[in-house]
Design an enzyme around this catalytic site. Structure first.
Site, PDB file in Angstrom:
ATOM      1  N   SER A   1       1.236  51.615  40.178  1.00  0.00           N
ATOM      2  CA  SER A   1       0.593  52.571  39.278  1.00  0.00           C
ATOM      3  C   SER A   1      -0.833  52.144  38.966  1.00  0.00           C
ATOM      4  O   SER A   1      -1.765  52.955  38.981  1.00  0.00           O
ATOM      5  CB  SER A   1       1.403  52.705  37.988  1.00  0.00           C
ATOM      6  OG  SER A   1       0.741  53.528  37.056  1.00  0.00           O
TER       7      SER A   1
ATOM      8  N   TRP B   1      -3.079  52.441  42.043  1.00  0.00           N
ATOM      9  CA  TRP B   1      -3.271  53.856  42.362  1.00  0.00           C
ATOM     10  C   TRP B   1      -4.419  54.443  41.550  1.00  0.00           C
ATOM     11  O   TRP B   1      -5.177  55.284  42.044  1.00  0.00           O
ATOM     12  CB  TRP B   1      -1.969  54.609  42.093  1.00  0.00           C
ATOM     13  CG  TRP B   1      -1.991  56.068  42.394  1.00  0.00           C
ATOM     14  CD1 TRP B   1      -2.012  56.659  43.636  1.00  0.00           C
ATOM     15  CD2 TRP B   1      -1.989  57.147  41.446  1.00  0.00           C
ATOM     16  NE1 TRP B   1      -2.011  58.036  43.509  1.00  0.00           N
ATOM     17  CE2 TRP B   1      -2.001  58.359  42.180  1.00  0.00           C
ATOM     18  CE3 TRP B   1      -1.958  57.203  40.057  1.00  0.00           C
ATOM     19  CZ2 TRP B   1      -1.986  59.607  41.562  1.00  0.00           C
ATOM     20  CZ3 TRP B   1      -1.955  58.443  39.432  1.00  0.00           C
ATOM     21  CH2 TRP B   1      -1.970  59.628  40.176  1.00  0.00           C
ATOM     22  N   HIS B   2      -4.582  53.985  40.315  1.00  0.00           N
ATOM     23  CA  HIS B   2      -5.642  54.508  39.463  1.00  0.00           C
ATOM     24  C   HIS B   2      -7.009  53.933  39.814  1.00  0.00           C
ATOM     25  O   HIS B   2      -8.031  54.611  39.661  1.00  0.00           O
ATOM     26  CB  HIS B   2      -5.343  54.211  37.989  1.00  0.00           C
ATOM     27  CG  HIS B   2      -4.329  55.128  37.392  1.00  0.00           C
ATOM     28  ND1 HIS B   2      -2.978  54.897  37.473  1.00  0.00           N
ATOM     29  CD2 HIS B   2      -4.466  56.303  36.711  1.00  0.00           C
ATOM     30  CE1 HIS B   2      -2.324  55.876  36.866  1.00  0.00           C
ATOM     31  NE2 HIS B   2      -3.200  56.736  36.403  1.00  0.00           N
ATOM     32  N   GLY B   3      -7.055  52.680  40.254  1.00  0.00           N
ATOM     33  CA  GLY B   3      -8.340  52.075  40.587  1.00  0.00           C
ATOM     34  C   GLY B   3      -8.462  50.678  40.025  1.00  0.00           C
ATOM     35  O   GLY B   3      -7.458  50.037  39.679  1.00  0.00           O
TER      36      GLY B   3
END
Length: 510
Positions: free
Chosen positions: A355, A358-360
């Protein structure tokens, strides 16, 4: 592009970045696109081609994202090649890693360019949505080669038995509904929708119920939140917490401002997700069968429940109602794949790490996620050890004092999320910590105190009191072991629905 001067002028008047206005315009345009889509001949290839052309025009002509669109095509080619030609049990994981690396490169490039959050629209948003779709697709293809007993009911529904043609594959990859900001959709959901199989009734006839009411409801909600976004939200931003005038206010005003900033930051997600979902529903993609009263359900691609979120009385409810399609992905294609029926710390860490990546790579994301997992863990303990005291000893009926518990839960949950979400928007490390410092890290202090009390024996004492209370009422309490089919996966952690009830009351055998 000849429309750019109009968006620049409108941006100045509305004090909004032109890019943001173009995103909203693009999403609005999916409604007439959906209207025309429903009037195409009932030929899947025509529908696939329609989506391919529309998305290409939107990205390349309207937004002029050339290099970014190439990244999206590269991701789709990676999955196409790996799933079609790499026949190995590691195939879905190889695909997963390659896509995550590719997306990480995009995140790093954007970060090095100095962009924060969504200050400028580029391909990273659509690429994040696409990663959900493509990683899911690889597992779906792999599942078709596995024994049925190894699969969950969800896996069986989504497995891909027949590999798609090129036009079918890209019709799904570039489907205009939800392409820019989600919601993500599974390949088999798309296939059943585009072939109209999802509307086939028990008699074998294709009967498509009207989606007008559901679409108008989502559209109206989206417009409502856009109105708030344009009028109220600009005055309540986490970035205002970095300014001297904010720090000069008394603590109680700063506390209330943080609550308003939290709501204002969510409004843009509400608006975009609801409008995008409305277009999908108008197409028919949102159809999810019928309820017990025979009414059509249009929640197959729901991504947010604003009312449920804003009235949520627990962290559990809040996390279940937020970014729901991402939570479905994390559960079915990360957590359950890693745990393999054996819930454990390793699977939880893998889910959390996925997670976050995935966001950065902005520090603010990690500050929010780590803090969120700590809050979720404390909330879970409190729900398991404190909540039963507001029910009858058999845990079947709430006591009058349950209202007090719910009120406390609402205030604690909402104020916790509103504070820890600050870094998710500010992103930069020093600024994020300054936002928290302005309200004295009240969430972290509360977590530290509560965990300290549990470490000092409070949890054990509460269990003993629960047991004594139950015995006096002639009830035997049983601990419920976590079950994977009851797992609740969110962006900040994992917990089990079983722990919501904590224990089950049973009458003693006479």
């Amino acid at each position: 592009m000849f429309l750019d001067p109009y968006f620049d002028q409108a941006g100045k008047v509305m004090e909004m970045p032109p890019d943001h206005l173009k995103i909203v315009f693009s999403i609005f345009m999916t409604y007439p696109y959906a209207y025309l889509y429903n009037r195409l001949p009932n030929n899947p290839n025509i529908k696939h081609l329609y989506s391919i052309v529309l998305t290409c025009v939107t990205m390349l002509w309207f937004h002029r994202i050339y290099e970014g669109f190439a990244h999206i095509i590269i991701s789709s080619i990676i999955t196409l090649v790996v799933t079609k030609y790499y026949k190995d049990k590691r195939m879905p994981w190889v695909n997963f890693v390659l896509l995550m690396i590719h997306m990480s490169i995009s995140h790093i490039q954007r970060q090095r360019q100095g962009h924060l959050g969504d200050d400028q629209f580029d391909h990273t948003g659509p690429q994040m949505v696409l990663v959900i779709k493509l990683t899911s697709f690889a597992f779906n293809v792999f599942d078709a080669t596995q024994p049925s007993e190894k699969l969950t009911d969800y896996n069986k529904t989504m497995m891909v038995r027949e590999f798609p043609s090129l036009i079918e594959y890209y019709g799904w990859v570039l489907f205009f509904g939800g392409f820019i900001a989600g919601p993500a959709n599974e390949y088999m959901d798309y296939k059943r929708f585009v072939t109209m199989e999802v509307f086939r009734d028990a008699n074998g006839k294709i009967v498509r119920p009207s989606a007008t009411k559901a679409t108008l409801k989502l559209f109206a909600q989206g417009l409502f939140f856009i109105l708030i976004l344009a009028t109220v939200a600009p005055h309540f931003s986490y970035f205002e917490c970095l300014k001297p005038w904010y720090l000069e206010m008394p603590f109680w005003k700063r506390f209330l401002f943080i609550q308003a900033a939290g709501f204002s930051s969510r409004v843009k997600y509400y608006a975009v997700w609801l409008l995008a979902e409305g277009a999908c529903v108008l197409c028919g993609l949102g159809f999810n069968g019928y309820d017990k009263d025979g009414k059509a359900r249009w929640n197959r691609v729901s991504n947010i429940r604003p009312f449920t979120y804003e009235t949520g009385e627990s962290i559990k409810v809040l996390l279940e109602s937020w970014n729901m399609r991402t939570n479905v992905w994390l559960k079915n294609y990360v957590y359950l794949r890693v745990s393999k029926g054996k819930p454990g710390f390793g699977a939880t860490v893998a889910t959390f790490a996925t997670s976050a990546l995935w966001h950065g790579f902005h520090p603010g994301y990690y500050l929010t996620f780590v803090s969120g997992s700590l809050v979720q863990n404390v909330a879970k303990k409190l729900r398991r050890l404190v909540r039963p005291f507001f029910f009858t000893p058999d845990l079947k009926h709430p006591l009058p004092t349950k209202r007090i518990y719910d009120l406390y839960g609402y205030i604690a949950s909402q104020s916790s999320i509103n504070m820890i979400a600050g870094p998710f928007l500010v992103l930069e490390l020093n600024g994020s910590l300054r936002v928290w410092k302005s309200v004295y890290f009240y969430v972290h202090v509360a977590v530290f105190v509560i965990e300290g009390l549990f470490a000092a024996g409070l949890g054990k004492k509460l269990k003993e009191v629960q047991k004594t209370r139950a015995e006096k009422a002639g009830v035997q309490l049983q601990e419920i072991k976590p079950r994977d089919d009851k797992v609740i996966v969110s962006e900040v952690g994992v917990e089990f629905a079983d722990e919501g009830g904590v224990r089950v009351g049973k009458k003693k055998l006479q």
